[in-house]
Motif scaffolding. Structure first.
Motif, mmCIF file in Angstrom:
data_model
loop_
_atom_site.group_PDB
_atom_site.id
_atom_site.type_symbol
_atom_site.label_atom_id
_atom_site.label_comp_id
_atom_site.label_asym_id
_atom_site.label_seq_id
_atom_site.Cartn_x
_atom_site.Cartn_y
_atom_site.Cartn_z
ATOM 1 N N ILE A 320 87.990 -63.534 44.716
ATOM 2 C CA ILE A 320 87.356 -62.216 44.518
ATOM 3 C C ILE A 320 87.525 -61.358 45.770
ATOM 4 O O ILE A 320 87.841 -60.170 45.694
ATOM 5 C CB ILE A 320 85.855 -62.412 44.165
ATOM 6 C CG1 ILE A 320 85.736 -62.963 42.736
ATOM 7 C CG2 ILE A 320 85.060 -61.134 44.336
ATOM 8 C CD1 ILE A 320 84.399 -63.637 42.438
ATOM 9 N N HIS A 321 87.360 -61.992 46.939
ATOM 10 C CA HIS A 321 87.515 -61.218 48.180
ATOM 11 C C HIS A 321 88.982 -60.954 48.495
ATOM 12 O O HIS A 321 89.297 -59.965 49.159
ATOM 13 C CB HIS A 321 86.733 -61.884 49.310
ATOM 14 C CG HIS A 321 85.266 -61.658 49.145
ATOM 15 N ND1 HIS A 321 84.583 -60.651 49.790
ATOM 16 C CD2 HIS A 321 84.371 -62.245 48.314
ATOM 17 C CE1 HIS A 321 83.327 -60.650 49.374
ATOM 18 N NE2 HIS A 321 83.173 -61.617 48.481
ATOM 19 N N SER A 322 89.877 -61.804 47.993
ATOM 20 C CA SER A 322 91.303 -61.499 48.098
ATOM 21 C C SER A 322 91.636 -60.240 47.303
ATOM 22 O O SER A 322 92.429 -59.404 47.750
ATOM 23 C CB SER A 322 92.144 -62.673 47.579
ATOM 24 O OG SER A 322 92.143 -63.729 48.518
ATOM 25 N N LEU A 323 91.020 -60.097 46.125
ATOM 26 C CA LEU A 323 91.210 -58.863 45.344
ATOM 27 C C LEU A 323 90.673 -57.659 46.125
ATOM 28 O O LEU A 323 91.327 -56.623 46.240
ATOM 29 C CB LEU A 323 90.491 -58.955 43.999
ATOM 30 C CG LEU A 323 91.117 -59.834 42.909
ATOM 31 C CD1 LEU A 323 90.170 -59.931 41.705
ATOM 32 C CD2 LEU A 323 92.474 -59.294 42.464
ATOM 33 N N LYS A 324 89.475 -57.820 46.670
ATOM 34 C CA LYS A 324 88.837 -56.691 47.375
ATOM 35 C C LYS A 324 89.629 -56.269 48.602
ATOM 36 O O LYS A 324 89.762 -55.090 48.903
ATOM 37 C CB LYS A 324 87.411 -57.075 47.805
ATOM 38 C CG LYS A 324 86.407 -57.119 46.666
ATOM 39 C CD LYS A 324 85.016 -57.459 47.211
ATOM 40 C CE LYS A 324 83.963 -57.334 46.121
ATOM 41 N NZ LYS A 324 82.623 -57.706 46.604
ATOM 42 N N GLU A 325 90.148 -57.274 49.344
ATOM 43 C CA GLU A 325 90.848 -56.964 50.604
ATOM 44 C C GLU A 325 92.362 -56.882 50.420
ATOM 45 O O GLU A 325 93.093 -56.666 51.393
ATOM 46 C CB GLU A 325 90.506 -58.017 51.670
ATOM 47 C CG GLU A 325 89.026 -58.037 52.011
ATOM 48 C CD GLU A 325 88.718 -58.685 53.350
ATOM 49 O OE1 GLU A 325 89.629 -58.767 54.206
ATOM 50 O OE2 GLU A 325 87.574 -59.115 53.534
ATOM 51 N N ASN A 326 92.830 -57.100 49.162
ATOM 52 C CA ASN A 326 94.277 -57.099 48.892
ATOM 53 C C ASN A 326 95.022 -58.046 49.818
ATOM 54 O O ASN A 326 96.071 -57.696 50.398
ATOM 55 C CB ASN A 326 94.845 -55.679 48.991
ATOM 56 C CG ASN A 326 94.508 -54.861 47.759
ATOM 57 O OD1 ASN A 326 94.662 -55.331 46.628
ATOM 58 N ND2 ASN A 326 94.015 -53.649 47.976
ATOM 59 N N LEU A 327 94.491 -59.257 49.945
ATOM 60 C CA LEU A 327 95.037 -60.222 50.895
ATOM 61 C C LEU A 327 94.885 -61.633 50.319
ATOM 62 O O LEU A 327 93.764 -62.114 50.159
ATOM 63 C CB LEU A 327 94.232 -60.105 52.196
ATOM 64 C CG LEU A 327 94.860 -60.536 53.506
ATOM 65 C CD1 LEU A 327 96.165 -59.783 53.759
ATOM 66 C CD2 LEU A 327 93.883 -60.271 54.641
ATOM 67 N N VAL A 328 96.028 -62.263 49.997
ATOM 68 C CA VAL A 328 95.972 -63.624 49.457
ATOM 69 C C VAL A 328 96.107 -64.620 50.603
ATOM 70 O O VAL A 328 96.968 -64.474 51.484
ATOM 71 C CB VAL A 328 97.078 -63.856 48.404
ATOM 72 C CG1 VAL A 328 97.022 -65.277 47.859
ATOM 73 C CG2 VAL A 328 96.938 -62.860 47.258
ATOM 74 N N ILE A 329 95.237 -65.646 50.574
ATOM 75 C CA ILE A 329 95.173 -66.653 51.647
ATOM 76 C C ILE A 329 96.291 -67.694 51.438
ATOM 77 O O ILE A 329 96.495 -68.169 50.323
ATOM 78 C CB ILE A 329 93.792 -67.356 51.625
ATOM 79 C CG1 ILE A 329 92.663 -66.329 51.793
ATOM 80 C CG2 ILE A 329 93.709 -68.461 52.668
ATOM 81 C CD1 ILE A 329 92.648 -65.590 53.108
ATOM 82 N N PRO A 330 97.023 -68.061 52.505
ATOM 83 C CA PRO A 330 98.088 -69.059 52.356
ATOM 84 C C PRO A 330 97.558 -70.466 52.089
ATOM 85 O O PRO A 330 96.379 -70.747 52.289
ATOM 86 C CB PRO A 330 98.825 -69.004 53.699
ATOM 87 C CG PRO A 330 97.893 -68.374 54.649
ATOM 88 C CD PRO A 330 96.953 -67.510 53.865
#
Lengths: 376, 209
Positions: A320-330
């Protein structure tokens, strides 16, 4: 059907006690997995993500177990950051755990009082009373998909109009019971786990708690919705994954239908990725069957280990926070493709314009679950 | 969107007895829990070698599902993914948890460990019948017919499932009770409407009338 909005969330893990602290640590590739030598848990040294603190809430009367304290600390933070009232008759508490207070079997002599204390509804009742929830809490215990199932249960109780808000919390602690069990299966990696890697050799366990608050009320919305989800069963084996991946694929396909989305709408996937040979192989096959093999995918087990009843919640919140920050965790621990069907494993922080995320999980008993989160 | 839903079969196993649709089918007052479960297996002339590997909770739930479905369910009417299970109990897998914990002092038993999850009983029933739809295991301090009615209804009304086995499977020490209900949208001969009142009546009194 009304929309179901994510209102607030919390991750309580060895790398941070709030979601924002956790997301910050993930961006810096900080893992909670370390080598431990604790003979109360195992005669042999082992790798796991464990808390180094004991108290999580004020509990001068020693009324609450570690499991309950984890739930309470996580729920407390999530509630504080929302306008949802625990005491509202339109609010329901949903608890997700695989083993709850099972460690009491290790430390206490068994008697009827301890038996009641181990039962999950007893913990749920204590947690509900602590926050003043009016309605009877719902407890989900469905192996490693418990966390996602609890989110889907909350979504459905809201969609059917029974409740307006759902506070969904999950936790598990790592006890000798749990660790020895996975050791007996020879499922524990001798080092930090390596999801989807060619040299993957088992799981790392982790402890943690997480809370997601859902609401049908648009005034509580924070930009992300639960769009849909589904659960399936392999009907094949109680402890080994499906050979074909068809049933996880079925859960993914039904989830996309439920969310009125196509495979091409999915921007990234947060997989279960336990780092066992068979789970990761099955997942890669299922994701390929679902035509999602080119979509960026990660597993977060390299940071948190497998947190059992909390895993689906922790990993959903990170997504959900990846969506919000437009950042996918490796995918920490992944180095080289190790599945027959190669996936697009995310190995570096990935920036983009992300709208829809798919989260999946599978577990003992042959169960599979999937859920989609989207920007409003 | 609201569909008519019926309990097309009901099975109750408790207190040394087996009831199906209100009819007493089997009594064995002279056995302990494992002996009773084995006598049920033999009485109903079931041949399934996996039964012997199961823990007592799974044996109980699995036997109840066998008796529930026998001569009462047209599996061919459904796709595997349209049949699901929504089960519940109070003490999760604590009966086997204790046995597993006892093994840890010696050599931890992987065979016992896998049964230390309540939803394994669901998996066993799915393996037997090739049911691949939604399943879930909930834990309540007592049978919550209200929750089960609402949850299963929403799965059937929204066409997530077309048929569902739901109910209660509890076993701890010498105490056990399984009450399973087959819920379908087609009205069969034995059918009563799917309501919490009817489930509670079967749960408490074994039959509706």
């Amino acid at each position: 059907m009304s929309g179901v909005f994510i209102v607030s969330d919390n991750i309580l893990s060895p790398i941070g006690l709030t979601t924002s602290k956790n997301f910050g640590q993930l961006k810096k590739s900080v893992s909670g997995i370390q080598k431990h030598h604790d003979t109360a848990l195992s005669d042999q040294p082992f790798y796991a993500a464990l808390f180094d603190q004991s108290g999580f809430i004020k509990d001068s009367d020693h009324k609450y177990t570690r499991f309950e304290q984890l739930l309470m600390a996580s729920i407390s933070d999530a509630l504080q950051n929302s306008s949802v009232d625990a005491g509202d008759k339109k609010t329901v508490l949903i608890i997700s755990s695989t083993k709850g207070n099972i460690s009491l079997l290790e430390t206490e002599s068994y008697n009827p009082t301890i038996q009641k204390r181990i039962s999950l509804p007893a913990s749920a009742k204590l947690v509900a009373e602590y926050f003043g929830f009016i309605n009877q809490p719902v407890v989900v215990s469905n192996a490693c998909i418990s966390g996602i199932m609890a989110i889907l249960t909350g979504m459905r109780l809201i969609q059917s109009g029974q409740y307006e808000n759902a506070v969904i919390a999950g936790a598990d602690v790592i006890s000798k019971f749990v660790l020895s069990g996975f050791q007996s299966f020879q499922a524990i990696s001798p080092g930090p786990c390596k999801p989807f890697d060619v040299n993957r050799d088992g799981i790392s366990l982790g402890e943690g708690a997480a809370t997601i608050i859902l609401s049908a009320n648009p005034k509580n919305a924070q930009g992300i919705k639960v769009m849909g989800g589904a659960v399936s069963n392999d009907a094949n084996h109680i402890s080994a994954p499906s050979r074909t991946g068809a049933e996880l694929c079925q859960a993914i396909t039904k989830t996309l239908d439920n969310a009125h989305l196509l495979a091409t709408d999915i921007d990234f996937i947060s997989a279960h990725g336990t780092a066992t040979i068979y789970n990761d192989e099955m997942e890669a096959t299922a994701i390929t069957l679902a035509n999602l093999q080119t979509v960026p995918v990660n597993s977060l087990k390299g940071y948190y280990g497998h947190t059992l009843g909390a895993a689906g919640l922790i990993e959903s919140i990170v997504s959900i926070h990846s969506l919000k920050e437009n950042l996918v965790i490796p995918t920490l621990g992944f180095n080289e493709t190790g599945t027959t069907n190669p996936l697009n494993i995310c190995t570096d922080l990935l920036s983009g314009n992300f709208t829809n995320c798919l989260k999946t999980a599978s577990g003992f008993g042959g169960c599979n679950a999937a859920v989609v989160f989207s920007k409003q | 969107m609201i569909a008519e839903k019926y309990i097309t079969s009901g099975c109750l196993i408790s207190n040394h007895t087996v009831y199906k649709n209100g009819e007493l089918l089997f009594v064995n007052k002279d056995a302990d829990v494992p002996g009773f479960l084995l006598s049920v297996y033999k009485h109903f002339d079931i041949n399934y070698s996996r039964f012997y590997k199961m823990d007592n909770l799974s044996k109980l739930g699995w036997l109840a599902s066998e008796i529930l479905l026998k001569n009462s369910f047209q599996k061919e009417n459904y796709r595997p993914e349209d049949i699901g299970l929504i089960l519940s109990n109070a003490n999760s897998s604590l009966d086997t948890d204790q046995k597993y914990m006892a093994s840890v002092k010696d050599i931890p038993s992987p065979l016992l460990f896998v049964y230390t999850l309540p939803n394994i009983v669901t998996g066993e029933i799915c393996i037997r019948n090739n049911f691949k739809g939604e399943d879930a295991f909930f834990v309540f301090d007592s049978f919550n017919a209200d929750f089960i009615e609402n949850y299963v209804s929403s799965l059937l009304d929204n066409n997530i499932l077309q048929a569902c086995i739901c109910g209660w499977v509890e076993l701890l020490g010498d105490e056990y009770k399984a009450a399973l209900f087959l819920v379908e949208k087609l009205k069969g001969n034995e059918a009563v409407s799917f309501t919490k009142e009817h489930m509670n009546k079967i749960f408490d009194d074994k039959k509706i009338n």
